[in-house]
Design an enzyme around this catalytic site. Structure first.
Site, PDB file in Angstrom:
ATOM      1  N   GLU A  51       0.801  -1.234   0.000  1.00 11.16           N
ATOM      2  CA  GLU A  51       0.000   0.000   0.000  1.00 11.16           C
ATOM      3  C   GLU A  51       0.829   1.278   0.000  1.00 11.16           C
ATOM      4  O   GLU A  51       0.566   2.208   0.770  1.00 11.16           O
ATOM      5  CB  GLU A  51      -1.020  -0.051   1.151  1.00 11.16           C
ATOM      6  N   GLU A  76      -5.599 -10.459  -2.774  1.00  8.86           N
ATOM      7  CA  GLU A  76      -6.513 -10.432  -1.620  1.00  8.86           C
ATOM      8  C   GLU A  76      -7.961 -10.393  -2.124  1.00  8.86           C
ATOM      9  O   GLU A  76      -8.741  -9.534  -1.739  1.00  8.86           O
ATOM     10  CB  GLU A  76      -6.202  -9.227  -0.713  1.00  8.86           C
TER      11      GLU A  76
END
Ligand SMILES: *[C@@H]1O[C@H](CO)[C@@H](O)[C@H](O)[C@H]1NC(C)=O
Length: 304
Positions: A128, A235
């Site tokens: 991220e 994910e």
């Protein structure tokens, strides 16, 4: 007798067993009894995050990451370490250190992972970077001359600590957004020109895929694929207003991901109803009954 054994084995084999791409899932505190019936790649759900392992600076708690690693290694599954450098779930103590001490602490953290696990296949080196960059990034070089020197530093450390692992970057909000994908590619290309990156992780959570069209997903995958690196949907989860709605989302979004030539594996973020990070994303009930999305997924992968 031999035939019966073969039937038993094929019945319990992972969904993507023998395929050229893996289909994996996360393991939390314990391994669900039916895990091996479905998945051939493992990511620790929370157990490998820095704040979870090194909650206090002088001790390392590997318990939960070990559960996932040991299952992978005893079952011939691919193991991904998640994650080295990330701005969420950092240890609380990092914030009060000097920049020199922060850099030393990150180096020690990476070396502790190297010392503890002998054979990691894939690593989410930086997680991220666009949405939750590490609070301590200035200590690692900050923006610097590339704009992303702290990420270059992290991948350089990882390459030297884990020379045989595939090094990945990981991010959300990419599959649904070509502008985010463009920014993500800027970082990826800086790493690629230094031979520091082996793959691109895109999370593909429900808030990015539930209402996404197959055409938009394919278009972003083509955009990322131009970098010439493997892509991992890292994910994946999806939920709808009903079981049937969830299955419809799977049927719309899973094929453009799975069939894209750059995609080398998909990891779901949980699968048992009531135990997943996002409510309603489970595809197998706690009693073992498979929901429509799982029924569809199994037959889809078997025929692709
Ligand atoms: C993609 O999803 C993110 C949430 O992760 C959202 O903020 C963003 O607006 C979405 N982008 C597009 C183009 O819909």
């Amino acid at each position: 007798m031999t035939i019966l054994v073969l039937i038993a084995l094929s019945f319990s084999a992972a969904i993507a067993q023998g395929k050229s791409k893996f289909l994996g899932n996360v393991i939390g505190g314990s391994v669900p009894a039916n895990f091996g019936n479905y998945w051939n790649q493992v990511t620790p759900e929370n157990g490998g995050k820095w704040g979870s392992v090194q909650n206090s600076q002088n001790s390392f708690n590997w318990g939960e990451a070990d559960v996932a690693y040991n299952w992978a290694k005893s079952n011939g599954a691919i193991f991904k370490y998640h994650t080295l450098v990330w701005g969420s779930q950092e240890p609380g103590w990092i914030g009060s250190l000097s920049n020199d001490a922060k850099k030393t602490a990150v180096t020690a953290w990476i070396n502790a992972i190297k010392a503890h696990f002998s054979s990691i296949d894939l690593i989410d080196v930086v997680n991220e970077a666009l949405h939750a960059p590490a609070s301590y990034r200035e200590a690692l070089g900050g923006s610097g001359s590339t704009g992303w020197d702290w990420i270059v530093w992290a991948f350089t450390q990882a390459r030297s600590a884990f020379p045989s692992a595939k090094l990945l970057i990981n991010e959300y909000g990419i599959i649904n957004d070509s502008n985010e994908a463009r920014q993500y590619l800027e970082i990826i290309n800086i790493l690629k020109s230094r031979n520091l990156i082996d793959g691109i992780g895109i999370q593909c959570h429900q808030f990015n895929v539930n209402s996404l069209s197959a055409a938009s997903a394919k278009s972003v995958l083509d955009q990322l694929g131009a970098a010439g690196l493997p892509i991992y949907s890292s994910e994946f989860d999806a939920n709808g207003n009903s079981e049937a709605d969830q299955a419809t989302i799977y049927q719309r979004i899973f094929p453009p991901i799975w069939e894209h030539s750059s995609v080398k594996g998909v990891t779901l973020w949980g699968y048992i109803t009531g135990t997943t990070w996002k409510d309603g994303t489970g595809i197998v009930e706690q009693n073992g009954n498979e929901r429509q999305a799982m029924t569809w997924l199994k037959q889809y992968i078997a025929s692709h």
